[in-house]
Design a protein around this motif. Structure first.
Motif, PDB file in Angstrom:
ATOM      1  N   THR A   3     -16.395   0.634  -5.557  1.00 40.84           N
ATOM      2  CA  THR A   3     -16.261   2.105  -5.723  1.00 40.84           C
ATOM      3  C   THR A   3     -16.757   2.727  -3.778  1.00 40.84           C
ATOM      4  N   LYS A   6     -13.831   1.695  -1.997  1.00 39.81           N
ATOM      5  CA  LYS A   6     -12.602   2.659  -1.707  1.00 39.81           C
ATOM      6  C   LYS A   6     -12.976   4.071  -1.207  1.00 39.81           C
ATOM      7  N   SER A   7     -14.188   4.331  -1.578  1.00 32.60           N
ATOM      8  CA  SER A   7     -14.540   5.945  -0.987  1.00 32.60           C
ATOM      9  C   SER A   7     -14.710   5.782   0.349  1.00 32.60           C
ATOM     10  N   ALA A   9     -12.495   3.615   2.126  1.00 30.30           N
ATOM     11  CA  ALA A   9     -10.961   3.496   2.393  1.00 30.30           C
ATOM     12  C   ALA A   9     -10.398   4.945   2.410  1.00 30.30           C
ATOM     13  N   THR A  10     -10.249   5.618   1.408  1.00 29.84           N
ATOM     14  CA  THR A  10      -9.944   6.877   0.960  1.00 29.84           C
ATOM     15  C   THR A  10     -10.740   7.413   2.441  1.00 29.84           C
ATOM     16  N   PHE A  11     -11.497   8.177   2.739  1.00 28.51           N
ATOM     17  CA  PHE A  11     -11.654   9.152   4.178  1.00 28.51           C
ATOM     18  C   PHE A  11     -10.693   8.615   4.991  1.00 28.51           C
ATOM     19  N   GLU A  13      -7.977   6.874   5.499  1.00 23.57           N
ATOM     20  CA  GLU A  13      -6.687   7.819   5.433  1.00 23.57           C
ATOM     21  C   GLU A  13      -6.807   8.780   5.476  1.00 23.57           C
ATOM     22  N   ASP A  14      -7.402   9.544   5.145  1.00 27.01           N
ATOM     23  CA  ASP A  14      -7.453  10.941   4.644  1.00 27.01           C
ATOM     24  C   ASP A  14      -7.477  11.594   6.014  1.00 27.01           C
ATOM     25  N   ASN A  15      -6.042  12.665   6.040  1.00 24.55           N
ATOM     26  CA  ASN A  15      -5.757  13.244   7.728  1.00 24.55           C
ATOM     27  C   ASN A  15      -6.190  14.983   7.553  1.00 24.55           C
TER      28      ASN A  15
END
Length: 135
Positions: A3, A6-7, A9-11, A13-15
């Motif tokens: 987790t 994953k968080s 990676a999400t951060f 990838e967020d633009n």
């Protein structure tokens, strides 16, 4: 652990907000160029104003309104004093050739608002005008 990865990676990838950050980074560059354009424009404006004053003074002297070089120089100094406190005017009335010439010189640093270009502050802005004396 998954987790957290994953968080992260999400951060990454967020633009969202990327344009705001880029605009904040580019803002000083745009501001510098804008101020530089204003300084150069003010120098050209001062040059044009000085040119107009010299033309008017020379035209008055060519018609006989001003009869001496000192009158021309003092009037031009008075009219150009709002541009620069360090303005110098040199006028020559040559009766042999029938011409009047006036040249004004002032430091470029007096014409700039901010002085973003330090190399320009070493220069003098010089303008001149030449007229035939009317008989």
């Amino acid at each position: 652990m998954k987790t957290i990865l994953k968080s992260v990676a999400t951060f990454l990838e967020d633009n969202d907000g990327a344009i705001s950050i880029e605009s904040v980074l580019w803002l000083p560059v745009y501001t510098f160029f804008l101020v530089m354009i204003v300084d150069v424009s003010l120098m050209f404006n001062g040059q044009a104003q000085a040119q107009r004053v010299l033309h008017d003074i020379n035209r008055l002297a060519s018609t006989g309104y001003y009869t001496s070089e000192e009158e021309v120089e003092s009037r031009a100094n008075a009219l150009l004093s709002h541009l620069s406190a360090n303005v110098s005017v040199d006028a020559t009335i040559d009766t042999a050739s029938g011409t009047i010439t006036a040249v004004a010189s002032m430091p470029a640093s007096d014409l700039m608002a901010i002085g973003t270009i330090p190399n320009f502050s070493q220069f003098n802005v010089t303008v001149g005008a030449w007229h035939l004396i009317e008989s």
